[in-house]
Design a protein around this motif. Structure first.
Motif, PDB file in Angstrom:
ATOM      1  N   ASP A 182       0.848  -1.183   0.000  1.00  0.00           N
ATOM      2  CA  ASP A 182       0.000   0.000   0.000  1.00  0.00           C
ATOM      3  C   ASP A 182       0.888   1.239   0.000  1.00  0.00           C
ATOM      4  OD1 ASP A 182       1.002   0.183   2.585  1.00  0.00           O
ATOM      5  OD2 ASP A 182      -0.821  -0.607   3.510  1.00  0.00           O
ATOM      6  N   ASP A 183       0.286   2.401   0.072  1.00  0.00           N
ATOM      7  CA  ASP A 183       1.058   3.639   0.022  1.00  0.00           C
ATOM      8  C   ASP A 183       2.075   3.715   1.154  1.00  0.00           C
ATOM      9  OD1 ASP A 183      -0.304   4.420  -2.206  1.00  0.00           O
ATOM     10  OD2 ASP A 183      -1.751   5.681  -1.141  1.00  0.00           O
ATOM     11  N   ARG A 184       1.704   3.194   2.316  1.00  0.00           N
ATOM     12  CA  ARG A 184       2.604   3.244   3.467  1.00  0.00           C
ATOM     13  C   ARG A 184       3.845   2.390   3.238  1.00  0.00           C
ATOM     14  NH1 ARG A 184       1.507   4.556   8.844  1.00  0.00           N
ATOM     15  NH2 ARG A 184       3.054   3.801  10.335  1.00  0.00           N
ATOM     16  N   THR A 190       6.431   3.585   0.455  1.00  0.00           N
ATOM     17  CA  THR A 190       7.231   4.782   0.736  1.00  0.00           C
ATOM     18  C   THR A 190       8.138   4.606   1.946  1.00  0.00           C
ATOM     19  OG1 THR A 190       5.414   5.711   2.066  1.00  0.00           O
ATOM     20  CG2 THR A 190       5.516   6.334  -0.269  1.00  0.00           C
ATOM     21  N   THR A 226       9.996   4.764  -4.468  1.00  0.00           N
ATOM     22  CA  THR A 226       8.599   4.403  -4.673  1.00  0.00           C
ATOM     23  C   THR A 226       8.322   3.657  -5.973  1.00  0.00           C
ATOM     24  OG1 THR A 226       8.148   6.580  -5.670  1.00  0.00           O
ATOM     25  CG2 THR A 226       7.816   6.361  -3.286  1.00  0.00           C
ATOM     26  N   THR A 236       5.397   0.782 -12.563  1.00  0.00           N
ATOM     27  CA  THR A 236       5.603   2.216 -12.734  1.00  0.00           C
ATOM     28  C   THR A 236       5.883   2.551 -14.197  1.00  0.00           C
ATOM     29  OG1 THR A 236       6.451   2.521 -10.483  1.00  0.00           O
ATOM     30  CG2 THR A 236       7.075   4.172 -12.116  1.00  0.00           C
TER      31      THR A 236
END
Length: 287
Positions: free
Chosen positions: A46-48, A51, A68, A73
């Protein structure tokens, strides 16, 4: 830093680093809710996590780049090429943790040092009971999750062996590694109780430390080592923000080779050389 400074770093394989990081940091929020590394890799992206500098593309982060990027990507190849080009510009030499002895020999040749200058040994190592095996399936998940780290490692593992062949030679490397191991064994028997590293204690920092004899001044000009009753450290391998540990408590006497070890976390990718002078009380083993 002076213009003629020599910059080098070291990389660890992203698969073993991820396993070690998960075991070490499994109490942090990003990992704590997952039962296993596979559980995290399957359900924890997830985003947490993407990063977090201790979780995702740690090598890239430690080397100063955005961590990230994922396998999905857009423009990943461009990102990879830019990062690799930047690392090659910033560093004269990139070493490989899995070939630490070979790395020391390559560093020796790059800096015109002697074998004595690169002798080291482990102070403490990760306890066997904390080690977990990683299946091929899990390894592939890790490589995909840390795609930027994996591409960085692949590139510099290749350049490492290219430099071994061009600067040292494969046969000479084998010979010098053998000689280095002999010196390591002698130094370990001299400095360490029992002649070997000890397991890191449960719930303690699971770190691997190294310690080496430091060339220095003595009363006799030309001598390669200095012995002091009050510790004068002149060289250590370190990471920013990682506390320095002294190997004096593992030595057998108060008058000893000037050597010092710093705490290297298993997930760390930086390998930096510092010079300094520290005073140590030989009776307490504390600075």
């Amino acid at each position: 830093m002076p213009k003629d400074s020599f910059y080098f770093s070291i990389l660890r394989h992203p698969v073993s680093m991820m396993e070690s990081t998960f075991m070490f940091f499994r109490t942090i929020t990003t990992f704590s809710k997952f039962k296993s590394l596979d559980d995290f890799l399957d359900n924890g992206q997830d985003d947490r996590s993407l990063t977090h500098n201790h979780v995702h593309n740690t090598l890239a982060f430690d080397l100063g780049y955005d961590n990230t990027a994922t396998a999905d990507t857009s423009g990943l190849e461009t990102i990879v090429n830019k990062v690799i080009a930047g690392i090659e510009k910033d560093f004269h030499l990139i070493l490989i943790t899995e070939y630490f002895d070979e790395s020391m020999i390559l560093l020796k040749h790059a800096l015109c040092w002697s074998l004595d200058d690169v002798v080291s040994f482990k102070i403490n190592s990760r306890a066997n009971e904390t080690l977990t095996s990683v299946t091929m399936t899990t390894a592939e998940k890790i490589k995909k999750f840390n795609i930027l780290d994996w591409r960085i490692y692949q590139h510099f593992n290749t350049t490492f062996w290219n430099k071994v062949r061009s600067l040292v030679g494969e046969e000479e490397m084998k010979l010098e590694v053998s000689q280095l191991k002999e010196l390591q064994a002698k130094l370990s028997n001299t400095c360490l109780e029992g002649g070997q590293a000890v397991n890191a204690k449960e719930n303690a920092w699971q770190t691997e430390s190294v310690c080496g004899v430091v060339p220095g001044e003595t009363a006799h000009r030309g001598a390669r080592e200095r012995r002091v009753s009050r510790f004068k450290a002149a060289m250590h391998l370190s990471l920013p923000g990682i506390p320095i540990l002294c190997c004096a408590q593992r030595l057998r006497c108060n008058s000893f080779e000037a050597c010092v070890a710093s705490r290297l976390h298993p997930s760390s990718s930086w390998f930096r050389l510092y010079a300094g002078i520290n005073a140590l009380n030989p009776d307490t083993g504390k600075i």
